[in-house]
Design a protein around this motif. Structure first.
Motif, PDB file in Angstrom:
ATOM      1  N   LEU B  27       0.885  -1.202   0.103  1.00  0.00           N
ATOM      2  CA  LEU B  27      -0.072  -0.157   0.044  1.00  0.00           C
ATOM      3  C   LEU B  27       0.940   1.120   0.002  1.00  0.00           C
ATOM      4  CD1 LEU B  27      -2.961   1.334   0.448  1.00  0.00           C
ATOM      5  CD2 LEU B  27      -2.200   1.420   2.965  1.00  0.00           C
ATOM      6  N   ALA B  28       0.590   2.104  -0.985  1.00  0.00           N
ATOM      7  CA  ALA B  28       1.541   3.407  -0.963  1.00  0.00           C
ATOM      8  C   ALA B  28       0.521   4.436  -0.647  1.00  0.00           C
ATOM      9  CB  ALA B  28       2.110   3.702  -2.225  1.00  0.00           C
ATOM     10  N   GLY B  29       0.155   5.479  -1.429  1.00  0.00           N
ATOM     11  CA  GLY B  29      -0.842   6.341  -1.346  1.00  0.00           C
ATOM     12  C   GLY B  29      -2.198   6.064  -1.276  1.00  0.00           C
ATOM     13  N   GLY B  30      -2.744   4.732  -1.691  1.00  0.00           N
ATOM     14  CA  GLY B  30      -3.961   4.100  -1.593  1.00  0.00           C
ATOM     15  C   GLY B  30      -5.044   4.533  -2.338  1.00  0.00           C
ATOM     16  N   THR B  31      -4.881   5.463  -3.312  1.00  0.00           N
ATOM     17  CA  THR B  31      -5.942   5.972  -4.098  1.00  0.00           C
ATOM     18  C   THR B  31      -6.490   5.375  -5.224  1.00  0.00           C
ATOM     19  OG1 THR B  31      -4.153   7.199  -5.651  1.00  0.00           O
ATOM     20  CG2 THR B  31      -4.716   8.558  -3.798  1.00  0.00           C
ATOM     21  N   ASN B  32      -5.630   4.106  -5.397  1.00  0.00           N
ATOM     22  CA  ASN B  32      -5.894   3.010  -6.378  1.00  0.00           C
ATOM     23  C   ASN B  32      -6.603   1.906  -5.489  1.00  0.00           C
ATOM     24  OD1 ASN B  32      -5.341   0.909  -8.900  1.00  0.00           O
ATOM     25  ND2 ASN B  32      -6.793   2.452  -9.041  1.00  0.00           N
ATOM     26  N   LEU B  33      -5.566   1.520  -4.723  1.00  0.00           N
ATOM     27  CA  LEU B  33      -5.822   0.193  -4.127  1.00  0.00           C
ATOM     28  C   LEU B  33      -6.907   0.371  -3.061  1.00  0.00           C
ATOM     29  CD1 LEU B  33      -5.012  -2.495  -3.449  1.00  0.00           C
ATOM     30  CD2 LEU B  33      -3.158  -1.694  -2.207  1.00  0.00           C
ATOM     31  N   ILE B  34      -7.215   1.385  -2.299  1.00  0.00           N
ATOM     32  CA  ILE B  34      -8.323   1.367  -1.525  1.00  0.00           C
ATOM     33  C   ILE B  34      -9.508   1.517  -2.049  1.00  0.00           C
ATOM     34  CG2 ILE B  34      -9.445   2.818   0.508  1.00  0.00           C
ATOM     35  CD1 ILE B  34      -6.693   1.620   1.204  1.00  0.00           C
ATOM     36  N   ASP B  35      -9.761   2.418  -3.104  1.00  0.00           N
ATOM     37  CA  ASP B  35     -10.895   2.454  -4.046  1.00  0.00           C
ATOM     38  C   ASP B  35     -11.275   0.873  -4.738  1.00  0.00           C
ATOM     39  OD1 ASP B  35     -12.700   3.513  -5.625  1.00  0.00           O
ATOM     40  OD2 ASP B  35     -11.570   4.365  -7.201  1.00  0.00           O
ATOM     41  N   LEU B  36     -10.176   0.121  -4.854  1.00  0.00           N
ATOM     42  CA  LEU B  36     -10.693  -1.122  -5.467  1.00  0.00           C
ATOM     43  C   LEU B  36     -10.828  -2.200  -4.397  1.00  0.00           C
ATOM     44  CD1 LEU B  36      -8.036  -1.397  -8.378  1.00  0.00           C
ATOM     45  CD2 LEU B  36     -10.476  -1.151  -8.561  1.00  0.00           C
ATOM     46  N   MET B  37     -10.555  -1.805  -3.072  1.00  0.00           N
ATOM     47  CA  MET B  37     -10.726  -2.848  -2.124  1.00  0.00           C
ATOM     48  C   MET B  37     -12.257  -2.457  -1.540  1.00  0.00           C
ATOM     49  SD  MET B  37      -7.086  -2.899   0.008  1.00  0.00           S
ATOM     50  CE  MET B  37      -7.672  -3.666   1.559  1.00  0.00           C
ATOM     51  N   LYS B  38     -12.718  -1.305  -1.688  1.00  0.00           N
ATOM     52  CA  LYS B  38     -14.105  -0.907  -1.396  1.00  0.00           C
ATOM     53  C   LYS B  38     -14.873  -1.726  -2.259  1.00  0.00           C
ATOM     54  CE  LYS B  38     -13.389   3.523   0.736  1.00  0.00           C
ATOM     55  NZ  LYS B  38     -13.878   4.891   0.824  1.00  0.00           N
ATOM     56  N   LEU B  39     -14.471  -1.976  -3.467  1.00  0.00           N
ATOM     57  CA  LEU B  39     -15.538  -2.430  -4.627  1.00  0.00           C
ATOM     58  C   LEU B  39     -15.243  -3.929  -4.514  1.00  0.00           C
ATOM     59  CD1 LEU B  39     -14.527   0.075  -7.612  1.00  0.00           C
ATOM     60  CD2 LEU B  39     -16.782  -0.244  -6.412  1.00  0.00           C
ATOM     61  N   GLN B  40     -14.225  -4.407  -3.505  1.00  0.00           N
ATOM     62  CA  GLN B  40     -13.972  -5.817  -3.601  1.00  0.00           C
ATOM     63  C   GLN B  40     -13.527  -6.303  -4.823  1.00  0.00           C
ATOM     64  OE1 GLN B  40     -16.732  -8.226  -1.437  1.00  0.00           O
ATOM     65  NE2 GLN B  40     -17.185  -6.698  -0.164  1.00  0.00           N
ATOM     66  N   VAL B  41     -12.742  -5.621  -5.684  1.00  0.00           N
ATOM     67  CA  VAL B  41     -11.963  -5.918  -6.766  1.00  0.00           C
ATOM     68  C   VAL B  41     -10.708  -6.456  -6.283  1.00  0.00           C
ATOM     69  CG1 VAL B  41     -11.133  -5.161  -8.907  1.00  0.00           C
ATOM     70  CG2 VAL B  41     -13.155  -4.266  -8.314  1.00  0.00           C
ATOM     71  N   GLU B  42     -10.185  -5.900  -5.268  1.00  0.00           N
ATOM     72  CA  GLU B  42      -8.919  -6.242  -4.775  1.00  0.00           C
ATOM     73  C   GLU B  42      -9.342  -6.776  -3.284  1.00  0.00           C
ATOM     74  OE1 GLU B  42      -6.077  -6.330  -6.232  1.00  0.00           O
ATOM     75  OE2 GLU B  42      -5.554  -4.565  -7.099  1.00  0.00           O
ATOM     76  N   ILE B 123     -17.826  -6.241  -9.722  1.00  0.00           N
ATOM     77  CA  ILE B 123     -17.548  -7.781  -9.518  1.00  0.00           C
ATOM     78  C   ILE B 123     -18.792  -8.737 -10.133  1.00  0.00           C
ATOM     79  CG2 ILE B 123     -15.735  -7.402  -7.600  1.00  0.00           C
ATOM     80  CD1 ILE B 123     -18.129  -8.080  -5.833  1.00  0.00           C
ATOM     81  N   ASP B 124     -19.703  -8.109 -10.493  1.00  0.00           N
ATOM     82  CA  ASP B 124     -20.856  -8.833 -11.022  1.00  0.00           C
ATOM     83  C   ASP B 124     -20.651  -9.093 -12.536  1.00  0.00           C
ATOM     84  OD1 ASP B 124     -22.062  -8.671  -8.546  1.00  0.00           O
ATOM     85  OD2 ASP B 124     -23.031  -6.947  -9.028  1.00  0.00           O
ATOM     86  N   GLN B 125     -19.471  -8.571 -13.105  1.00  0.00           N
ATOM     87  CA  GLN B 125     -19.497  -8.383 -14.546  1.00  0.00           C
ATOM     88  C   GLN B 125     -18.240  -9.643 -14.888  1.00  0.00           C
ATOM     89  OE1 GLN B 125     -21.078  -7.323 -16.973  1.00  0.00           O
ATOM     90  NE2 GLN B 125     -22.689  -6.229 -15.343  1.00  0.00           N
ATOM     91  N   PRO B 126     -18.228 -10.241 -16.117  1.00  0.00           N
ATOM     92  CA  PRO B 126     -17.254 -11.201 -16.346  1.00  0.00           C
ATOM     93  C   PRO B 126     -15.784 -10.281 -16.577  1.00  0.00           C
ATOM     94  CG  PRO B 126     -18.571 -11.103 -18.166  1.00  0.00           C
ATOM     95  CD  PRO B 126     -19.498 -10.411 -17.253  1.00  0.00           C
ATOM     96  N   CYS B 127     -14.671 -10.892 -16.227  1.00  0.00           N
ATOM     97  CA  CYS B 127     -13.424 -10.068 -16.583  1.00  0.00           C
ATOM     98  C   CYS B 127     -12.497 -11.128 -16.409  1.00  0.00           C
ATOM     99  CB  CYS B 127     -13.309  -8.675 -15.580  1.00  0.00           C
ATOM    100  SG  CYS B 127     -11.805  -7.992 -15.664  1.00  0.00           S
ATOM    101  N   ASN B 128     -11.670 -11.216 -17.395  1.00  0.00           N
ATOM    102  CA  ASN B 128     -10.475 -12.229 -17.425  1.00  0.00           C
ATOM    103  C   ASN B 128      -9.207 -11.712 -16.704  1.00  0.00           C
ATOM    104  OD1 ASN B 128     -11.386 -14.112 -19.014  1.00  0.00           O
ATOM    105  ND2 ASN B 128     -11.083 -13.220 -21.146  1.00  0.00           N
ATOM    106  N   LYS B 129      -9.335 -10.311 -16.516  1.00  0.00           N
ATOM    107  CA  LYS B 129      -8.099  -9.695 -15.816  1.00  0.00           C
ATOM    108  C   LYS B 129      -8.643  -9.747 -14.195  1.00  0.00           C
ATOM    109  CE  LYS B 129      -5.923  -5.730 -16.915  1.00  0.00           C
ATOM    110  NZ  LYS B 129      -4.862  -6.066 -16.947  1.00  0.00           N
ATOM    111  N   ARG B 130      -9.792  -9.681 -13.806  1.00  0.00           N
ATOM    112  CA  ARG B 130      -9.737  -9.907 -12.329  1.00  0.00           C
ATOM    113  C   ARG B 130     -10.263 -11.260 -12.051  1.00  0.00           C
ATOM    114  NH1 ARG B 130     -14.828 -10.002 -11.053  1.00  0.00           N
ATOM    115  NH2 ARG B 130     -15.462  -8.279 -13.032  1.00  0.00           N
ATOM    116  N   GLU B 131     -10.863 -12.215 -12.996  1.00  0.00           N
ATOM    117  CA  GLU B 131     -11.284 -13.468 -12.644  1.00  0.00           C
ATOM    118  C   GLU B 131     -10.781 -14.293 -13.988  1.00  0.00           C
ATOM    119  OE1 GLU B 131     -14.987 -13.516 -10.742  1.00  0.00           O
ATOM    120  OE2 GLU B 131     -14.722 -15.979 -11.136  1.00  0.00           O
TER     121      GLU B 131
END
Ligand SMILES: Cc1cc2nc3c(=O)[nH]c(=O)nc-3n(C[C@H](O)[C@H](O)[C@H](O)COP(=O)(O)OP(=O)(O)OC[C@H]3O[C@@H](n4cnc5c(N)ncnc54)[C@H](O)[C@@H]3O)c2cc1C
Ligand code: SF4
Ligand code: FES
Ligand code: FES
Lengths: 166, 326
Positions: B27-42, B123-131
């Motif tokens: 975790l650095a500045g968190g501006t991308n990671l925290i956002d994606l954790m809220k979305l449960q992408v990460e 996370i309700d959509q198909p995505c090869n990058k995420r899954e």
């Protein structure tokens, strides 16, 4: 582990998921800072951390151990408003007021950034000292959205606050 | 946000040790990671906070400049050497995000920021990058922001950042430390094409931490960063061009170009400089450069417009750089 908010020390949460925004509005009881999008897109949650403006919704409170936070409550009170708060009142720089705490925190830091000589996308000469123009203010404030569209008066308020300050 | 364990790294070795675990993210500045954790992408089990490591320095390195991984985007864009000698980099950073975000965003985090593909972040959509194996929602779907160069049937996402596009034009180098030692990778080779493994954005291996980006000695020429977006501020690039172009005696002597918003990585095509250097600038020449750049370009419906848009943007930048009338 502790954090200083408007001069007062607060304990940090045990749960690392708590954002700085939720700590401010929850445990610290400072509801001036607003939650708009919760994703870094609207600027309603803008506060100053060690003098720098950030989106408190994208910051984990535990990472701010030892930091000094200033919120809208720290910039003045209803009876003794700060310079930027007075300017927003004088120019009707709001309608519903939801974005206003973020706008005011953001604008306060922005004037310091210009004073420090930091360039923006609107700065023509990267090596010169940036000036306080309408274009500069609009670009530098682009991270604070206002759904009521009070932008014209927000810019006027900031210009006045900048003048008083100069 | 899913629960996770928070660890603060005291030393760099500590950080890479912890991050070697596949369920751990730095975790650095968190501006991308925290956002994606809220979305449960990460959904990392552990976050290792590298924010307090001493990697924030911007320092001279020979004739070049070494920008620490934790230098904020604000500090980099405001640095006197960056403004004077690498204006394309200052311009690219300032064209991205907002002041609040740039105050937090770091060099390393900006390089590693994930795509803004709408299917990836839902996370309700198909995505090869995420899954991996779930399919690509964008390829027959909403693809306005998506790639036209170097895409694959598995993924057509773009790398969304601006800073790295300028760094690719400048031919900067990423410094990396891992459990097995240090290595450097040119920014131009740091991000990958999606191919059959779109889940991997870049060449970092588990446990590897970016420590800095090094800029080579400054070169003469006009520095331009032109970003085309849906509104005049605070939007990701549909197409962007970073250019350092120099002229002598009516001929182009340098044409270091890189492109954003078109591919899974900042796009750099060495054939463009080969074509332009030693030639007299003209609209016909610029058209040939665009032909080369867009040779294999493929649109996916909604983003077809990017092909003519890129041609026009490249022409505009080259006209601006060389004084040819558009
Ligand atoms: C509303 C919005 C608009 C934006 N607009 C733009 C824009 O127009 N242009 C643009 O370029 N960007 C834009 N951004 C993205 C922003 O620039 C990035 O979020 C930021 O640069 C990420 O840096 P960070 O330090 O906060 O990274 P973090 O969120 O901390 O990390 C991001 C990723 O990098 C990894 N990481 C971080 N540091 C390191 C390291 N040293 N070594 C290895 N891995 C590391 C993390 O594990 C994570 O996966 C926007 C963001 C938002 C929220
Ligand atoms: S383009 Fe890539 S990121 Fe977007 S849905 Fe397809 S696989 Fe996922
Ligand atoms: S609530 Fe933080 S930016 Fe919108
Ligand atoms: S005053 Fe209502 S959102 Fe700005």
């Amino acid at each position: 582990m502790a954090i200083t908010i408007n001069g007062q020390e607060h304990a940090l949460p045990d749960d690392p998921r708590v954002t700085l925004l939720d700590l401010l509005r929850g445990d610290a009881g400072l509801t001036g800072t607003k939650k708009g999008c919760d994703h870094g897109q609207c600027g309603a949650c803008t506060v100053l951390v060690n003098g720098m403006r950030i989106n408190s919704c994208l910051a984990l409170a535990v990472t701010h151990d030892g930091d000094e936070v200033t919120t809208i409550e720290g910039l003045g009170s209803p009876t003794e408003p700060g310079v930027m708060q007075s300017a927003f009142l004088a120019h009707d720089g709001f309608q519903c007021g939801y974005c206003t705490p973020g706008q005011i925190c953001s604008a306060t830091a922005m004037l310091e950034e210009i004073k420090a000589g930091w360039p923006s996308d609107a700065t023509e000469d990267l090596e010169g000292a940036p000036e306080i123009t309408g274009e500069e203010i609009r670009e530098r404030m682009s991270g604070n959205l206002c759904r009521c569209g009070a932008y014209t008066n927000i810019v006027a308020a900031i210009r006045e606050a900048a003048g008083e300050d100069a | 946000m899913r629960p996770f364990d928070y660890q603060r790294a005291e030393r760099l070795e500590h950080a890479s040790q912890l991050a070697a675990d596949s369920e751990t993210l730095p975790l650095a500045g968190g501006t991308n990671l925290i956002d994606l954790m809220k979305l449960q992408v990460e959904t990392p089990q552990t976050l290792v906070d590298i924010g307090r490591l001493s990697m924030g320095e911007i320092a001279e390195e020979g004739e070049g400049l070494r920008i620490g991984a934790l230098a904020t985007n604000t500090a980099t864009a405001a640095h006197p050497r960056v403004r004077a000698d690498y204006p394309v980099l200052a311009r690219a950073i300032l064209a991205g995000a907002t002041q609040q975000l740039r105050n937090k965003a770091t060099t390393g985090g900006n390089l590693c920021q994930r795509t803004r593909c709408y299917y990836f972040t839902n996370i309700d959509q198909p995505c090869n990058k995420r899954e991996p194996g779930s399919g690509c929602g964008a390829i027959d779907g909403v693809a306005r922001l998506h790639g036209i160069l170097g895409t694959s049937p598995q993924c057509i996402a773009t790398y969304p950042g601006d800073m790295a596009v300028a760094m690719a034009a400048l031919d900067a180098t990423v410094e990396i430390t891992g459990e097995s030692g240090e290595r450097s990778v040119p920014v131009r080779d740091f991000h990958r094409l999606p191919g059959d493994t779109p889940e991997k954005d870049n060449v970092l291996e588990p446990g590897e931490i970016i420590t800095a980006v090094t800029l080579p000695a400054p070169v003469s020429g006009k520095h331009i960063y032109r970003k085309v977006r849906e509104r005049s501020s605070y939007a990701f690039a549909l197409c962007s061009v970073a250019a350092i172009v120099d002229m002598a005696e009516g001929r182009i002597t340098r044409a270091d170009l890189a492109f954003g918003g078109l591919a899974h990585k900042p796009w750099h095509d060495p054939r463009i400089a080969e074509l332009l250097v030693d030639s007299e600038p003209s609209l016909a020449l610029f058209d040939k450069a665009a032909d080369l750049l867009l040779e294999g370009a493929q649109g996916y419906g909604e983003n077809d417009f990017k092909i003519p848009l890129t041609r026009r943007t490249l022409t505009a930048v080259l006209c601006d750089a060389t004084g040819v009338e558009a």
